[in-house]
Design a protein around this motif. Structure first.
Motif, short mmCIF file in Angstrom:
data_model
loop_
_atom_site.label_atom_id
_atom_site.label_comp_id
_atom_site.label_asym_id
_atom_site.label_seq_id
_atom_site.Cartn_x
_atom_site.Cartn_y
_atom_site.Cartn_z
N THR A 1 0.88 -1.28 0.06
CA THR A 1 0.17 -0.04 0.02
C THR A 1 0.97 1.24 -0.01
O THR A 1 0.35 2.36 -0.03
N ALA A 2 2.18 1.18 -0.07
CA ALA A 2 3.04 2.20 -0.04
C ALA A 2 2.86 3.29 -1.15
O ALA A 2 2.89 2.51 -2.27
N PRO A 3 2.95 4.62 -1.09
CA PRO A 3 2.97 5.25 -2.23
C PRO A 3 4.32 5.55 -3.04
O PRO A 3 5.27 5.08 -2.12
N PRO A 4 4.25 5.86 -4.23
CA PRO A 4 5.61 5.74 -4.89
C PRO A 4 6.54 6.91 -4.16
O PRO A 4 6.11 8.00 -3.80
N LEU A 5 7.82 6.68 -4.12
CA LEU A 5 8.65 7.75 -3.39
C LEU A 5 9.41 8.40 -4.61
O LEU A 5 10.18 7.76 -5.39
N SER A 6 9.09 9.80 -4.60
CA SER A 6 9.73 10.50 -5.56
C SER A 6 11.49 10.95 -5.22
O SER A 6 11.58 10.72 -3.95
N PHE A 7 12.00 11.61 -6.20
CA PHE A 7 13.37 11.72 -5.79
C PHE A 7 13.24 13.12 -4.67
O PHE A 7 14.33 13.03 -3.68
N PHE B 1 5.66 18.02 7.71
CA PHE B 1 5.60 18.12 6.31
C PHE B 1 5.85 17.24 5.32
O PHE B 1 5.34 16.88 4.35
N VAL B 2 7.01 16.20 5.75
CA VAL B 2 7.51 15.15 5.12
C VAL B 2 6.48 14.07 4.97
O VAL B 2 6.21 13.26 4.02
N ILE B 3 5.65 13.82 6.08
CA ILE B 3 4.47 12.90 6.04
C ILE B 3 3.64 13.29 5.14
O ILE B 3 2.95 12.21 4.51
N LYS B 4 3.32 14.50 4.66
CA LYS B 4 2.50 14.86 3.72
C LYS B 4 2.71 14.04 2.28
O LYS B 4 1.85 13.90 1.48
N ASP B 5 4.27 14.37 2.06
CA ASP B 5 4.57 13.85 0.69
C ASP B 5 4.80 12.31 0.73
O ASP B 5 4.64 11.63 -0.10
N TYR B 6 5.08 11.66 1.90
CA TYR B 6 5.10 10.09 2.02
C TYR B 6 4.33 9.67 3.28
O TYR B 6 4.88 9.56 4.34
N PRO B 7 2.93 9.28 3.22
CA PRO B 7 2.32 9.14 4.50
C PRO B 7 2.58 7.69 5.00
O PRO B 7 1.89 7.44 6.12
N SER B 8 3.16 6.77 4.71
CA SER B 8 3.42 5.52 5.01
C SER B 8 4.35 5.67 6.19
O SER B 8 5.71 5.61 6.03
N LYS B 9 3.75 5.61 7.24
CA LYS B 9 4.66 6.00 8.51
C LYS B 9 5.70 4.77 8.93
O LYS B 9 6.80 5.30 9.27
#
Length: 341
Positions: free
Chosen positions: A60-66, A203-211
């Motif tokens: 379920t992890a979102p894609p990780l952008s550079f 702020f970072v959790i908004k870009d990558y919410p998979s804690k």
């Protein structure tokens, strides 16, 4: 019994942190390099977290952008690698009790940083605003007291410590006042970096919410960063060896229990009772550390340490009270706006 579970869990969390302060100090007193300790600790945490991250959140992890990766890399360096490295140096110069005391500063430091980032608002004309301002002042007073005032020794039962450190600690108390001040400053700096990490993480959790994956990735990146720092600082191969001693115990405990287990326990407590309830229990680790370090490490508690710790706890509760009072009108206004049945 069911209603008492959050209280029992929060006591367990603070006991884990108290043991971390003691084991870390014991490992450094036994000659372990603090930079190597951070590398081993983060590596153990990464190995422990990877299976859980892959099993629970990989699909379920979102894609990780550079860009997100760069933010996480910077965040892990600032809030984990730099914070823990500085904390290790400070602990060498000071004591487990001081480390537990400064931890009570963290909510106050985080609040002050949130003000700078305009996440928080300080209304000085209101009672909650005054309470938070008093909390910040009390925190600064407590930190200054810890650093610059020692006062008479309150030796308690330190003559009966388990590891026989009493004479060594007593000797250090006379000759290392400059190192103590330096250690206090570094401990505050470490807590400041930790506070920045907590604020920026929103702020970072908004870009990558998979804690869970975010935590695992930060631990992995931190282990690489701390390896580079440790290699640059310590080239002696003997310092890298771990035997069946307090060094190995401290590394495994801090890596698995502190980073792994408390992460889940804290999330559970926050879900059940909220973050304020968790923060209110922070002084428990200080009380546990004071008595444990006296019995086990033979640390000599001074009047200055006691007064400074009390000021930090007062500052903590003032800020938490102000936060809770500010949230009450919002809840009441929401209830008034709700349609009656």
């Amino acid at each position: 019994m069911k209603g008492n579970k959050p209280y029992l869990v929060v006591i367990l969390i603070q006991a884990i942190y108290a043991a971390m302060f003691l084991l870390s100090k014991a490992a450094f007193d036994h000659g372990m390099n603090n930079f190597i300790f951070v590398f081993y600790r983060q590596t153990a945490a990464t190995i422990f977290l990877i299976p859980f991250a892959f099993f629970f959140q990989w699909k379920t992890a979102p894609p990780l952008s550079f860009l997100a990766f760069c933010k996480i890399f910077f965040l892990s360096f600032l809030g984990i690698t730099a914070s823990l490295d500085i904390y290790g140096i400070a602990l060498v110069y000071t004591s487990a009790t001081l480390a537990a005391s400064i931890t009570n500063c963290l909510p106050v430091i985080t609040f002050f940083l949130a003000l700078l980032f305009r996440i928080e608002v300080l209304k000085v004309k209101s009672a909650p605003g005054v309470a938070k301002l008093v909390g910040v002042v009390a925190c600064l007073t407590g930190a200054a007291t810890l650093a610059f005032y020692k006062g008479p020794h309150l030796e308690l039962l330190s003559h009966y410590n388990l590891l026989g450190y009493h004479k060594n600690q007593q000797h250090l108390g006379h000759v290392a006042s400059r190192s103590w001040i330096k250690g206090c400053f570094l401990m505050l700096l470490s807590s400041t970096f930790w506070g920045v990490w907590l604020v920026l993480q929103t702020f970072v959790i908004k870009d990558y919410p998979s804690k869970l994956l975010l935590t695992t990735l930060q631990c992995f990146l931190s282990s690489i960063q701390s390896l580079g720092i440790a290699l640059a600082v310590e080239r002696n191969i003997e310092q890298w060896k771990l035997g069946w001693n307090v060094r190995l115990l401290a590394v495994v405990y801090c890596g698995i229990m502190v980073t792994g287990v408390t992460y889940y326990l804290q999330a559970w407590v926050i879900e059940k009772k909220g973050p304020v309830f968790l923060a209110m229990a922070t002084p428990l680790s200080l009380i546990m550390t004071i008595f444990s370090s006296t019995f086990i490490l033979g640390e000599i508690i001074t009047l200055g340490s006691l007064l400074g710790s009390i000021a930090l706890v007062i500052g903590l509760y003032c800020v938490l009270w102000g936060k809770s009072r500010e949230q009450m009108p919002k809840v009441s206004s929401d209830m008034e706006e709700a349609p009656s049945s």
